[in-house]
Design an enzyme around this catalytic site. Structure first.
Site, mmCIF file in Angstrom:
data_model
loop_
_atom_site.group_PDB
_atom_site.id
_atom_site.type_symbol
_atom_site.label_atom_id
_atom_site.label_comp_id
_atom_site.label_asym_id
_atom_site.label_seq_id
_atom_site.Cartn_x
_atom_site.Cartn_y
_atom_site.Cartn_z
ATOM 1 N N GLY A 46 29.230 18.413 30.759
ATOM 2 C CA GLY A 46 30.257 17.378 30.198
ATOM 3 C C GLY A 46 31.679 18.016 30.594
ATOM 4 O O GLY A 46 31.843 19.233 30.573
ATOM 5 N N GLN A 51 40.467 19.267 29.037
ATOM 6 C CA GLN A 51 39.839 20.279 29.812
ATOM 7 C C GLN A 51 40.765 20.523 31.083
ATOM 8 O O GLN A 51 40.826 21.484 31.950
ATOM 9 C CB GLN A 51 38.443 20.353 30.033
ATOM 10 C CG GLN A 51 37.888 20.790 28.750
ATOM 11 C CD GLN A 51 36.270 20.853 28.880
ATOM 12 O OE1 GLN A 51 35.498 19.727 28.884
ATOM 13 N NE2 GLN A 51 35.665 21.778 29.254
ATOM 14 N N CYS A 88 30.755 26.566 27.806
ATOM 15 C CA CYS A 88 31.684 25.584 27.884
ATOM 16 C C CYS A 88 32.736 25.979 29.089
ATOM 17 O O CYS A 88 32.817 27.110 29.394
ATOM 18 C CB CYS A 88 32.755 25.487 26.732
ATOM 19 S SG CYS A 88 34.174 24.428 27.034
ATOM 20 N N LEU A 89 32.946 24.917 30.070
ATOM 21 C CA LEU A 89 33.570 25.252 31.404
ATOM 22 C C LEU A 89 34.968 26.029 31.082
ATOM 23 O O LEU A 89 35.275 26.802 31.908
ATOM 24 C CB LEU A 89 33.779 24.077 32.045
ATOM 25 C CG LEU A 89 32.409 23.327 32.582
ATOM 26 C CD1 LEU A 89 32.709 21.895 33.374
ATOM 27 C CD2 LEU A 89 31.750 24.324 33.551
ATOM 28 N N HIS A 130 29.559 17.842 21.538
ATOM 29 C CA HIS A 130 30.680 18.845 22.091
ATOM 30 C C HIS A 130 31.696 18.442 22.825
ATOM 31 O O HIS A 130 32.855 18.756 22.388
ATOM 32 C CB HIS A 130 29.650 19.726 23.126
ATOM 33 C CG HIS A 130 30.442 20.858 23.769
ATOM 34 N ND1 HIS A 130 30.280 22.207 23.619
ATOM 35 C CD2 HIS A 130 31.563 20.927 24.835
ATOM 36 C CE1 HIS A 130 31.126 22.894 24.441
ATOM 37 N NE2 HIS A 130 31.776 22.293 25.013
ATOM 38 N N GLU A 131 31.655 17.364 23.668
ATOM 39 C CA GLU A 131 32.726 16.796 24.430
ATOM 40 C C GLU A 131 33.716 15.989 23.570
ATOM 41 O O GLU A 131 34.837 16.112 23.656
ATOM 42 C CB GLU A 131 32.236 16.055 25.802
ATOM 43 C CG GLU A 131 31.544 16.553 26.515
ATOM 44 C CD GLU A 131 32.164 17.771 27.261
ATOM 45 O OE1 GLU A 131 33.409 17.872 27.163
ATOM 46 O OE2 GLU A 131 31.335 18.896 27.539
ATOM 47 N N HIS A 134 36.184 18.258 21.676
ATOM 48 C CA HIS A 134 37.561 18.507 22.726
ATOM 49 C C HIS A 134 38.624 17.479 22.619
ATOM 50 O O HIS A 134 39.747 17.842 22.617
ATOM 51 C CB HIS A 134 37.172 18.465 24.239
ATOM 52 C CG HIS A 134 36.365 19.801 24.610
ATOM 53 N ND1 HIS A 134 37.139 20.890 24.541
ATOM 54 C CD2 HIS A 134 35.148 19.963 25.102
ATOM 55 C CE1 HIS A 134 36.193 21.805 25.207
ATOM 56 N NE2 HIS A 134 35.112 21.503 25.739
#
Length: 156
Positions: A46, A51, A88-89, A130-131, A134
């Site tokens: 995701g 991000q 996480c990226l 999670h997303e 953000h």
């Protein structure tokens, strides 16, 4: 389409609340296309717009069943509980154990502004939660109850 730079957790944009999308146009379509390409290149599950430095309520998710684009998403229902590893990226090289709902339902708009609902269990529910966090300036690291060593990650 173009790859976008993924910001790391030390950058301010990741800690700010995103604004809703109000214009469903070519700029939004390009952002979604770029985010999808960036997600695929990074081999993630995701990616949220902050991000890549865009403070708008936009998310792309691909947990193995194909890409889902979520514009102005809201978590409308959750149930159950699961514990599992997350990364996480924007937090490269770190993983941690996080407690999440086992089921999640999201109401969102598509790239043209049409409302729809999507639901998922296990990994999909984890990805949605999670997303969407953000978009309100939160990272999974705030919820970690145990950071995993590389050896622990390899054993999973």
């Amino acid at each position: 389409m173009a790859l976008r730079k993924i910001l790391t957790d030390k950058e301010d944009a990741l800690h700010k609340k995103c604004r809703p999308v109000t214009e469903f146009n070519g700029r939004l379509h390009k952002l979604l296309d770029d985010m999808a390409e960036t997600l695929e290149e990074a081999n993630g599950a995701g990616l949220a717009a902050p991000q890549v430095g865009i403070l708008r309520r936009v998310v792309v998710v691909d947990c193995g069943d194909g890409l889902i684009e979520l514009v102005n998403p809201e978590l409308v229902e959750t149930s159950g509980e699961q514990d599992g590893p997350e990364g996480c990226l924007s937090v490269p090289g770190k993983w941690g154990m996080v407690k999440r709902p086992n089921y999640a339902k999201v109401c969102a708009q598509d790239r043209d502004g049409n409302w729809f609902e999507v639901e998922g269990e296990e990994l999909a529910a984890r990805c949605f939660c999670h997303e969407l966090e953000h978009l309100d300036g939160h990272l999974y690291t705030e919820k970690v109850y145990h950071f995993l060593t590389p050896e622990e990650m390899e054993a999973l």
